[in-house]
Scaffold this motif. Structure first.
Motif, mmCIF file in Angstrom:
data_model
loop_
_atom_site.group_PDB
_atom_site.id
_atom_site.type_symbol
_atom_site.label_atom_id
_atom_site.label_comp_id
_atom_site.label_asym_id
_atom_site.label_seq_id
_atom_site.Cartn_x
_atom_site.Cartn_y
_atom_site.Cartn_z
ATOM 1 N N ASP A 168 2.511 -23.224 -13.714
ATOM 2 C CA ASP A 168 3.762 -23.434 -13.358
ATOM 3 C C ASP A 168 4.083 -23.798 -11.862
ATOM 4 N N PHE B 169 5.622 -37.837 -20.421
ATOM 5 C CA PHE B 169 5.491 -39.380 -20.858
ATOM 6 C C PHE B 169 4.757 -40.015 -19.846
ATOM 7 N N ILE B 170 5.128 -40.144 -18.567
ATOM 8 C CA ILE B 170 4.384 -40.940 -17.666
ATOM 9 C C ILE B 170 3.039 -40.207 -17.082
ATOM 10 N N TYR C 46 20.888 -34.263 -11.058
ATOM 11 C CA TYR C 46 19.544 -34.682 -11.348
ATOM 12 C C TYR C 46 19.311 -35.706 -10.002
ATOM 13 N N ASP D 135 12.618 -27.165 -11.091
ATOM 14 C CA ASP D 135 11.345 -27.736 -11.596
ATOM 15 C C ASP D 135 11.158 -29.072 -10.655
ATOM 16 N N ARG E 64 10.244 -40.340 -23.862
ATOM 17 C CA ARG E 64 10.835 -38.928 -23.976
ATOM 18 C C ARG E 64 11.931 -39.212 -24.969
ATOM 19 N N ASP F 98 -0.074 -29.156 -16.204
ATOM 20 C CA ASP F 98 1.525 -28.890 -16.646
ATOM 21 C C ASP F 98 1.827 -27.551 -17.008
ATOM 22 N N VAL G 226 11.916 -46.139 -17.426
ATOM 23 C CA VAL G 226 10.725 -46.466 -18.046
ATOM 24 C C VAL G 226 10.436 -46.139 -19.631
ATOM 25 N N LYS H 50 16.524 -35.418 -6.651
ATOM 26 C CA LYS H 50 15.377 -36.299 -6.383
ATOM 27 C C LYS H 50 15.922 -36.882 -4.859
HETATM 28 N N1 LIG Z 1 10.743 -41.609 -17.448
HETATM 29 C C1 LIG Z 1 11.561 -42.426 -16.659
HETATM 30 O O1 LIG Z 1 12.284 -43.263 -16.927
HETATM 31 C C2 LIG Z 1 11.619 -41.872 -15.137
HETATM 32 C C3 LIG Z 1 12.633 -42.420 -14.315
HETATM 33 C C4 LIG Z 1 12.690 -42.194 -12.927
HETATM 34 C C5 LIG Z 1 11.904 -41.013 -12.661
HETATM 35 N N2 LIG Z 1 11.254 -40.352 -13.579
HETATM 36 C C6 LIG Z 1 10.441 -39.252 -12.753
HETATM 37 O O2 LIG Z 1 9.091 -39.250 -13.306
HETATM 38 C C7 LIG Z 1 8.628 -38.152 -13.467
HETATM 39 C C8 LIG Z 1 8.035 -37.994 -15.146
HETATM 40 O O3 LIG Z 1 9.008 -38.126 -15.856
HETATM 41 P P1 LIG Z 1 8.959 -38.168 -17.367
HETATM 42 O O4 LIG Z 1 9.920 -39.246 -18.223
HETATM 43 O O5 LIG Z 1 7.253 -38.239 -17.695
HETATM 44 O O6 LIG Z 1 9.107 -36.792 -17.640
HETATM 45 P P2 LIG Z 1 8.664 -35.809 -18.802
HETATM 46 O O7 LIG Z 1 9.533 -34.759 -19.153
HETATM 47 O O8 LIG Z 1 7.928 -36.537 -19.817
HETATM 48 O O9 LIG Z 1 7.515 -35.071 -17.968
HETATM 49 C C9 LIG Z 1 7.471 -33.763 -17.001
HETATM 50 C C10 LIG Z 1 6.450 -33.088 -17.447
HETATM 51 O O10 LIG Z 1 6.696 -32.074 -16.108
HETATM 52 C C11 LIG Z 1 6.213 -30.813 -16.680
HETATM 53 N N3 LIG Z 1 7.022 -29.633 -15.875
HETATM 54 C C12 LIG Z 1 8.265 -29.385 -15.634
HETATM 55 N N4 LIG Z 1 8.396 -28.803 -14.936
HETATM 56 C C13 LIG Z 1 7.316 -27.962 -14.385
HETATM 57 C C14 LIG Z 1 6.660 -27.110 -13.710
HETATM 58 N N5 LIG Z 1 7.468 -26.210 -13.174
HETATM 59 N N6 LIG Z 1 5.324 -26.955 -13.608
HETATM 60 C C15 LIG Z 1 4.606 -27.603 -14.264
HETATM 61 N N7 LIG Z 1 4.977 -28.752 -15.023
HETATM 62 C C16 LIG Z 1 6.066 -28.815 -15.250
HETATM 63 C C17 LIG Z 1 6.826 -30.755 -18.206
HETATM 64 O O11 LIG Z 1 6.261 -29.728 -18.868
HETATM 65 C C18 LIG Z 1 6.569 -32.246 -18.752
HETATM 66 O O12 LIG Z 1 5.548 -32.468 -19.504
HETATM 67 C C19 LIG Z 1 9.709 -37.138 -13.385
HETATM 68 O O13 LIG Z 1 9.585 -36.674 -11.888
HETATM 69 C C20 LIG Z 1 11.029 -37.866 -13.547
HETATM 70 O O14 LIG Z 1 12.161 -37.225 -12.845
HETATM 71 C C21 LIG Z 1 11.180 -40.602 -14.544
#
Ligand SMILES: NC(=O)c1ccc[n+]([C@@H]2O[C@H](COP(=O)([O-])OP(=O)(O)OC[C@H]3O[C@@H](n4cnc5c(N)ncnc54)[C@H](O)[C@@H]3O)[C@@H](O)[C@H]2O)c1
Length: 318
Positions: free
Chosen positions: A61, A11-12, A151, A99, A186, A31, A180, A155
């Motif tokens: 990975d 997503f982000i 989780y 991860d 997501r 990714d 977000v 972090k």
């Molecule tokens: N979305 C939110 O509101 C939010 C809030 C706080 C923190 N975060 C953090 O921001 C980051 C992005 O969040 P998001 O919402 O975009 O999540 P998301 O799940 O949409 O994206 C994460 C991506 O990481 C990839 N991934 C996971 N494990 C992997 C690995 N071992 N190697 C390579 N790629 C891997 C996944 O395939 C996925 O595409 C994360 O670290 C999340 O914890 C998000």
């Protein structure tokens, strides 16, 4: 600038990779799509990025593959991981550990292995969940961590790894994102579930009574902060809150959404989710001072973007 964006199918990450390319940077999008909790959405984002000029894609990975090449960049923006408080209990804890913690440790090791002077700046996604719940005032970056879920614990561990790497001279920056939302959110997140339920005529699935409040932050604001962190000289180990200054109850957010969708807000209350904060609330004075950043998009202005995205992806093409 050569920028690596990990989690770019996410997503982000998808938004950040696009914005980096728009800003004229050479982007390597990384990714492991099979590690996503929402592989269908990840595949769509990945296909979308494949069409972008200035973006190269590599499936890697971070927890197992060789990361040497990824460290050969001016900046690494590390957004890959397994997000989500609710899914991190039980078997989810090992997934989050792998991860989030293992992946970050290996990425930081690869960056440290580069000759000093050529090491990338490393921007790392953390979360408001490291704070637990806010009481009388917004969370500040130097508040002690109070993680309340597996989780959040991962972090906190990620932040410690980054702090240790910073002590050894790596230019790390930690961004604590707050709830977000926006296009491509997501599928496990609140607005995504609410909008899809309303579209299907189902009651909106809410954890708890809706009295919990969140610093809902539009992904465009999050992207701006992330680009600023990746391109600004900062003391190694700097931590920032990246959140909208208002904390809005889920109940009020649902009322807003119901107005936009033109539905009666029928709600199905589920038991409160273990580890969910009663309130998240962001003090972003520091990001204002050092990055010149503050969130600009309020919920009333930002939610229509996400509603539009859901409509566009479900409406049949004429
Ligand atoms: N979305 C939110 O509101 C939010 C809030 C706080 C923190 N975060 C953090 O921001 C980051 C992005 O969040 P998001 O919402 O975009 O999540 P998301 O799940 O949409 O994206 C994460 C991506 O990481 C990839 N991934 C996971 N494990 C992997 C690995 N071992 N190697 C390579 N790629 C891997 C996944 O395939 C996925 O595409 C994360 O670290 C999340 O914890 C998000």
């Amino acid at each position: 600038m050569r920028v690596v964006v990990t989690g770019a199918a996410g997503f982000i990450g998808g938004h950040v990779a696009e914005a980096m390319a728009d800003a004229g940077h050479e982007v390597l999008a990384v990714d492991a799509l099979h590690r996503s909790a929402a592989p269908d959405v990840a595949r769509d984002t990945w296909a979308h990025l494949a069409d972008r000029a200035g973006v190269a894609l590599v499936e890697t990975d971070l927890a197992t593959d060789d990361l040497t090449k990824l460290a050969e960049a001016d900046a690494v923006v590390h957004l890959a991981g397994r997000p989500g408080v609710r899914t991190s209990w039980g078997a989810g804890a090992a997934v989050a550990e792998r991860d989030n913690v293992t992946a970050t440790r290996r990425l930081l090791d690869a960056c440290r292995a580069v000759a000093p002077g050529r090491r990338p700046r490393v921007v790392i996604a953390s979360s408001s969940s490291v704070y637990g719940s806010a009481d009388a005032r917004p969370h500040r970056e130097d508040d002690p961590p109070r993680p309340a879920s597996p989780y959040a614990t991962t972090k906190v561990a990620v932040e410690r790894l980054a702090a240790r790497a910073a002590e050894e001279g790596l230019r790390t920056v930690i961004l604590r994102y707050f709830s977000v939302y926006g296009p491509r959110q997501r599928p496990d997140m609140a607005f995504h579930r609410f909008i899809e339920a309303a579209r299907d005529g189902r009651p909106l699935p809410v954890f708890g009574d809706g009295g919990q409040s969140r610093a809902f932050t539009h992904v465009a604001d999050v992207t701006t902060a992330t680009l600023a962190a990746a391109t600004t000289d900062l003391p190694p180990g700097t931590v920032f809150n990246v959140g909208h200054p208002e904390s809005v109850t889920v109940r009020d957010a649902i009322a807003l959404l119901a107005g936009l969708l033109d539905v009666r807000p029928l709600v199905h209350e589920h038991a409160p989710a273990a580890g969910d904060a009663a309130r998240t609330w962001a003090d972003t004075t520091k990001a204002g001072r050092l990055l010149g950043w503050s969130a600009r998009i309020g919920l009333a202005e930002g939610l229509p973007d996400q509603v539009r995205w859901h409509r566009d992806r479900t409406e049949p093409v004429a």
